[in-house]
Write a protein that holds these residues in place. Structure first.
Motif, mmCIF file in Angstrom:
data_model
loop_
_atom_site.group_PDB
_atom_site.id
_atom_site.type_symbol
_atom_site.label_atom_id
_atom_site.label_comp_id
_atom_site.label_asym_id
_atom_site.label_seq_id
_atom_site.Cartn_x
_atom_site.Cartn_y
_atom_site.Cartn_z
ATOM 1 N N ASN A 123 -37.846 -27.768 -7.823
ATOM 2 C CA ASN A 123 -36.877 -28.371 -8.749
ATOM 3 C C ASN A 123 -35.766 -29.078 -7.973
ATOM 4 N N LYS A 124 -36.176 -29.884 -7.007
ATOM 5 C CA LYS A 124 -35.204 -30.482 -6.086
ATOM 6 C C LYS A 124 -34.282 -31.500 -6.740
ATOM 7 N N GLN A 125 -34.546 -31.854 -7.991
ATOM 8 C CA GLN A 125 -33.654 -32.776 -8.696
ATOM 9 C C GLN A 125 -32.393 -32.070 -9.201
ATOM 10 N N LEU A 126 -32.354 -30.737 -9.116
ATOM 11 C CA LEU A 126 -31.239 -29.954 -9.636
ATOM 12 C C LEU A 126 -30.267 -29.565 -8.525
ATOM 13 N N ARG A 127 -29.045 -29.247 -8.917
ATOM 14 C CA ARG A 127 -28.076 -28.685 -7.976
ATOM 15 C C ARG A 127 -28.170 -27.167 -8.051
ATOM 16 N N PHE A 128 -28.199 -26.514 -6.872
ATOM 17 C CA PHE A 128 -28.308 -25.062 -6.813
ATOM 18 C C PHE A 128 -27.055 -24.460 -6.184
ATOM 19 N N ASP A 129 -26.403 -23.576 -6.917
ATOM 20 C CA ASP A 129 -25.283 -22.794 -6.383
ATOM 21 C C ASP A 129 -25.736 -21.348 -6.239
ATOM 22 N N PHE A 130 -25.318 -20.718 -5.145
ATOM 23 C CA PHE A 130 -25.766 -19.361 -4.859
ATOM 24 C C PHE A 130 -24.569 -18.494 -4.492
ATOM 25 N N LEU A 131 -24.270 -17.518 -5.349
ATOM 26 C CA LEU A 131 -23.141 -16.622 -5.132
ATOM 27 C C LEU A 131 -23.668 -15.187 -5.028
ATOM 28 N N ILE A 156 -25.827 -9.471 3.585
ATOM 29 C CA ILE A 156 -25.387 -10.689 2.905
ATOM 30 C C ILE A 156 -25.502 -11.885 3.839
ATOM 31 N N ARG A 157 -24.998 -11.749 5.053
ATOM 32 C CA ARG A 157 -25.036 -12.864 6.002
ATOM 33 C C ARG A 157 -26.478 -13.216 6.374
ATOM 34 N N SER A 158 -27.284 -12.192 6.577
ATOM 35 C CA SER A 158 -28.686 -12.430 6.950
ATOM 36 C C SER A 158 -29.443 -13.135 5.834
ATOM 37 N N THR A 169 -24.222 -22.310 -0.844
ATOM 38 C CA THR A 169 -23.771 -20.919 -0.814
ATOM 39 C C THR A 169 -22.268 -20.861 -0.582
ATOM 40 N N LEU A 170 -21.659 -19.816 -1.106
ATOM 41 C CA LEU A 170 -20.254 -19.539 -0.829
ATOM 42 C C LEU A 170 -20.169 -18.415 0.192
ATOM 43 N N ASP A 171 -19.175 -18.484 1.055
ATOM 44 C CA ASP A 171 -18.920 -17.396 1.990
ATOM 45 C C ASP A 171 -18.179 -16.301 1.222
ATOM 46 N N THR A 172 -18.948 -15.558 0.436
ATOM 47 C CA THR A 172 -18.343 -14.591 -0.494
ATOM 48 C C THR A 172 -17.598 -13.462 0.220
ATOM 49 N N ILE A 175 -14.157 -14.761 1.220
ATOM 50 C CA ILE A 175 -13.346 -14.940 0.015
ATOM 51 C C ILE A 175 -12.809 -13.602 -0.488
ATOM 52 N N MET A 176 -13.684 -12.605 -0.612
ATOM 53 C CA MET A 176 -13.235 -11.312 -1.115
ATOM 54 C C MET A 176 -12.336 -10.597 -0.107
ATOM 55 N N ASP A 177 -12.585 -10.807 1.182
ATOM 56 C CA ASP A 177 -11.691 -10.243 2.202
ATOM 57 C C ASP A 177 -10.271 -10.779 2.041
ATOM 58 N N ARG A 178 -10.185 -12.037 1.684
ATOM 59 C CA ARG A 178 -8.878 -12.680 1.537
ATOM 60 C C ARG A 178 -8.038 -12.031 0.445
#
Length: 374
Positions: A123-131, A156-158, A169-172, A175-178
């Motif tokens: 489905n490469k026509q779509l935008r993918f967000d991964f949290l 998580i990192r792996s 991907t977000l560096d979750t 973010i949560m450490d902050r």
């Protein structure tokens, strides 16, 4: 002076408590433990002969005992005083409970990442967000859970490194450490708080280049929330649940629970506010599929594949999508490809906590089935 008869006092105590068990109405549900309680069985010849009567009666006696909750609470205090730090798979920290976790199977992790990558390629026509969201065990470092903390962060990192380029991907963890000094996780429940979800949403919004056009006012809807970890462990730690109300509510919604054939105009279910699980005020809980139609002034349609962490995240997405299709893979068995085509999906978001994504097998099963869907 005549000494009291301790044997008589003991006998009278047994009589009083024993009688009270049968006089008082049987309790069907333990709201603190969020489970059904065993009931006294009917006496039948079959039950007497096969021995099931005694077994069921013993379980009912344990569940229906007078002042049971008080004795359970006392037992927990004694256990913690003796240095026991894990009760019913819950780790006990200082005013914070942590969800226990088994080690992640690396081959299963690889199988899931390969299925996700194949799904994105298809489905490469779509935008993918991964949290991939850490739980409290991966953010609120504590000596009690040192190994869990390190392992979750490593997982998580792996896993994120195994995802191909289509996934944003977000560096979750960062973010949560902050925000870890803030109230971003419930103390007695396995979920993040609405503040935790909002903190993550703002970072996602920045990554997407979206305008921060909505300001929110936190409103407390329950200030005596005993969550899943408090109930499982018997430790009295309560929390506060908040919803974030938009200062100017310009976006209207129609929320449809597809299989239940139920329709409403809010993503909040006020009937759950003081129920056995008040966290279900968000979306009413977990359902197979929820369709949300909004008055947002754009034509973007989001397919959100999620667990319960996303339930309090969804309200922040409303101004950014005309349509949101919410799928919980633990209950959904139909075709995602059909949804993508029929609903003209433009964006896909995976939002789950790391424990669900890497331990529950429903997501990898759904992804593998999608690879063969037309």
């Amino acid at each position: 002076m005549k000494k009291p008869s301790y044997a008589l006092l003991f006998f009278l105590t047994l009589v009083v408590f024993g009688s009270a068990i049968f006089i008082k109405p049987q309790k069907k549900i333990s709201e603190r433990e969020q489970r059904s309680l065993n009931q006294f069985p009917a006496v039948t010849l079959q039950a007497l002969s096969d021995g099931s009567l005694q077994e069921k009666a013993e379980k009912a006696l344990a569940d229906q005992f007078v002042l049971r909750d008080g004795f359970v609470k006392l037992q927990r205090y004694v256990q913690t005083a003796l240095g026991i730090r894990n009760l019913n798979q819950v780790w006990i920290g200082k005013n914070q409970l942590y969800q226990d976790s088994a080690s992640v199977d690396q081959s299963s992790m690889k199988k899931l990442s390969e299925a996700l990558n194949a799904f994105a390629l298809k489905n490469k026509q779509l935008r993918f967000d991964f949290l991939l969201v850490p739980t409290a065990s991966g953010v609120l470092e504590n000596a009690v859970i040192s190994s869990l903390y390190q392992e979750q962060r490593s997982n998580i990192r792996s896993f994120q490194k195994q995802l191909d380029a289509p996934y944003h991907t977000l560096d979750t963890l960062t973010i949560m450490d902050r925000y870890k000094e803030d109230y971003i996780y419930y103390r007695g429940d396995h979920h993040w708080t609405t503040l935790g979800a909002y903190s993550m949403f703002r970072e996602w919004q920045k990554q997407r280049g979206l305008k921060d056009s909505v300001s929110y006012e936190p409103i407390t809807v329950n200030n005596a929330f005993y969550g899943t970890l408090a109930n499982a462990s018997g430790i009295d730690i309560s929390d506060t649940i908040e919803i974030y109300k938009p200062a100017a509510n310009k976006v209207q919604t129609i929320v449809t629970y597809v299989r239940e054939q139920k329709r409403t105009t809010s993503v909040y279910d006020q009937t759950k506010q003081y129920g056995s699980n008040p966290y279900e005020i968000f979306l009413g809980g977990n359902f197979e599929r929820i369709d949300i139609l909004t008055t947002a002034e754009n034509e973007r349609s989001l397919l959100l594949i999620k667990d319960s962490y996303a339930n309090c995240f969804v309200p922040f997405l409303l101004p950014h999508y005309h349509k949101i299709i919410v799928i919980d893979p633990r209950y959904y068995y139909d075709s995602l490809q059909a949804i993508i085509q029929e609903e003209k999906i433009s964006d896909v978001m995976f939002l789950m906590n790391v424990e669900t994504m890497l331990h529950d097998t429903s997501l990898v099963s759904l992804m593998q089935e999608e690879l063969y869907a037309k």
